[in-house]
Scaffold this active site. Structure first.
Site, mmCIF file in Angstrom:
data_model
loop_
_atom_site.group_PDB
_atom_site.id
_atom_site.type_symbol
_atom_site.label_atom_id
_atom_site.label_comp_id
_atom_site.label_asym_id
_atom_site.label_seq_id
_atom_site.Cartn_x
_atom_site.Cartn_y
_atom_site.Cartn_z
ATOM 1 N N LYS A 1 0.815 -1.210 0.000
ATOM 2 C CA LYS A 1 0.000 0.000 0.000
ATOM 3 C C LYS A 1 0.858 1.273 0.000
ATOM 4 C CE LYS A 1 -4.328 -1.811 1.743
ATOM 5 N NZ LYS A 1 -4.072 -3.196 2.167
HETATM 6 C C1 LIG Z 1 -4.799 -4.275 1.525
HETATM 7 C C2 LIG Z 1 -4.068 -5.563 1.467
HETATM 8 C C3 LIG Z 1 -4.450 -6.601 0.585
HETATM 9 C C4 LIG Z 1 -5.686 -6.507 -0.283
HETATM 10 O O1 LIG Z 1 -5.573 -5.588 -1.338
HETATM 11 P P1 LIG Z 1 -6.865 -5.067 -2.105
HETATM 12 O O2 LIG Z 1 -6.368 -4.047 -3.054
HETATM 13 O O3 LIG Z 1 -7.781 -4.497 -1.045
HETATM 14 O O4 LIG Z 1 -7.496 -6.247 -2.776
HETATM 15 C C5 LIG Z 1 -3.681 -7.749 0.532
HETATM 16 N N1 LIG Z 1 -2.599 -7.898 1.335
HETATM 17 C C6 LIG Z 1 -2.212 -6.945 2.199
HETATM 18 C C7 LIG Z 1 -1.024 -7.192 3.058
HETATM 19 C C8 LIG Z 1 -2.912 -5.740 2.301
HETATM 20 O O5 LIG Z 1 -2.519 -4.805 3.174
#
Ligand SMILES: *Cc1c(COP(=O)(O)O)cnc(C)c1O
Length: 434
Positions: free
Chosen positions: A107
């Site tokens: 993220k």
């Molecule tokens: C947010 C997150 C996801 C999921 O991603 P999306 O874009 O919401 O599908 C998967 N793994 C981790 C570690 C995350 O923080």
């Protein structure tokens, strides 16, 4: 480039307006009016280009003239200034490690890009923007870190007291400056509910200019395409890879899909889900039903009603058979997730985090299923967080201790600063009012 709302009841806006608003007024998600196609020239030469140059060329058409080329290149350079290694785990499976950023989760990429765009827009906008986010851990730390020190933007993060890991809490609460952490005496759902209520509170929205920083926002969603190109840059096989994405709100996989629709060679996508299996069921039945989220050990994917599925449908004109031909999905239980962490550690000496483990198990199932016909099928999965962020679960499965990464050690000496509030909208409102 203009963006329309997936509900078709709002005016079309440019990248700047879509970023500042987050969600369209009709509650739809902004979607590019036409998907830009990659040129032959780009596709034959991108493997030799720098990460920043690729990011700049990929995102350029989406941004249009809302940011100068010079500023956009700088934003791209800043966004991707860490490693994205593709690591071989077995003969057929590789891991695209997306956890080498400042908060050790994928993220970081979207949050860093979005924060710099908002910072750029706020220079010529008198409105002071307040970013309000609820987090179960990863979103909050990436957003806080990405927005730290960005002028014209305040960030308020709500997190459930006692329910995020130690490292996540330190990442959220030790930054200061324009970042405030509200420690809510309740669950993640309470935090989310409180944030939703704030967005709907007309009186409050007259006083504060609120925006969200989740993958609904185009400036967080679209830059997630970049690392699919970095994966292909490192891919050594002739055949394009099968790409498996651990999915919760489906922002990440939708970014990969839009890259593929615009020409990036990918053989097939696998959406890896935990017990929150709305999409897995959709592929089986053709019917989309939202569900109540259930808690799992891969908690960043505990989503009952994934918001980006409307974008996925839009991309394929809601054509069920086209979707089914290009995407598969599996739902992996907690038990299987732990067993996968344990097995991959023992057999291949590779440490998965719970989200990566859901993806690994799903990819393995997919490759085994098609293996009867083609033994040369190979794939990669996205490892979305560093295992240390979920050390409880991972250490239990492997029996080994995970080293605290050097880049995080300084956190241990910092002092947590949070404002404790009750899990009621009243409490959030009176904080925002003051
Ligand atoms: C947010 C997150 C996801 C999921 O991603 P999306 O874009 O919401 O599908 C998967 N793994 C981790 C570690 C995350 O923080």
């Amino acid at each position: 480039m203009l963006y329309h709302s997936t509900n078709s009841n709002s005016e079309k806006v440019n990248f700047r307006e879509a970023t500042i608003r987050g969600q369209a007024p009709d509650k739809g998600l902004y979607f590019p009016d036409s998907i830009p196609m990659l040129t032959k020239e780009f596709l034959s030469s991108f493997k030799q280009k720098s990460k920043a140059q690729i990011a700049f060329e990929v995102i350029g058409p989406y941004v249009g003239d809302t940011i100068t080329e010079e500023d956009l290149f700088q934003i791209c350079e800043h966004t991707v200034n860490f490693d994205f290694p593709l690591v071989r785990v077995t003969d057929n499976i590789s891991s695209l490690e997306l956890f080498h950023g400042p908060t050790l989760a994928f993220k970081d990429i979207g949050a860093r890009f979005m924060s710099r765009c908002l910072g750029c827009f706020s220079k010529t906008d008198s409105r002071k923007v307040t970013v309000l986010v609820a987090t179960s851990g990863d979103t909050g730390s990436a957003v806080a870190n990405g927005f730290l020190g960005v002028g014209g933007v305040d960030v308020i993060i709500l997190y459930p007291s006692g329910k995020v890991s130690k490292i996540q809490e330190l990442q959220l609460t030790t930054l200061g400056q324009n970042i405030t952490a509200l420690e809510v005496q309740g669950t993640f759902d309470d935090c989310q509910q409180m944030v939703k209520q704030a967005f709907m509170d007309e009186e409050l929205n007259k006083k504060l200019f609120l925006t969200s920083a989740n993958s609904i926002n185009v400036a967080r969603w679209l830059p997630q395409q970049f690392y699919y190109f970095y994966a292909l840059q490192q891919w050594q096989q002739k055949e394009p890879p099968v790409v498996c994405v651990p999915s919760g709100n489906f922002g990440n996989i939708c970014a990969g899909l839009i890259a593929a629709v615009s020409g990036l060679p990918v053989k097939h996508f696998v959406a890896a889900c935990n017990s929150n299996d709305v999409f897995t069921k959709y592929l089986l039945s053709g019917e989309l039903y939202s569900q109540q989220a259930v808690a799992t050990i891969s908690n960043a994917m505990d989503v009952g009603n994934p918001s980006n599925l409307v974008r996925l449908l839009e991309m394929f004109g809601s054509d069920y058979s086209r979707i089914k031909n290009f995407i598969s999905s599996y739902s992996i239980s907690d038990k299987e997730t732990s067993e996968t962490i344990s097995r991959v550690y023992k057999n291949y000496n590779y440490t998965l985090d719970p989200h990566g483990a859901v993806a690994y198990a799903s990819l393995e199932k997919y490759l085994n299923e098609v293996d009867g016909q083609a033994t040369n099928n190979r794939g990669l999965f996205l490892e979305t967080a560093h295992p240390v962020k979920f050390s409880d679960v991972v250490e239990k499965a492997t029996g080994a201790t995970i080293e605290f990464p050097d880049s995080m050690k300084h956190l241990l000496h910092l002092k947590k600063k949070s404002v404790m509030i009750e899990a009621e909208y009243k409490a959030l409102k009176s904080f925002l009012d003051s």
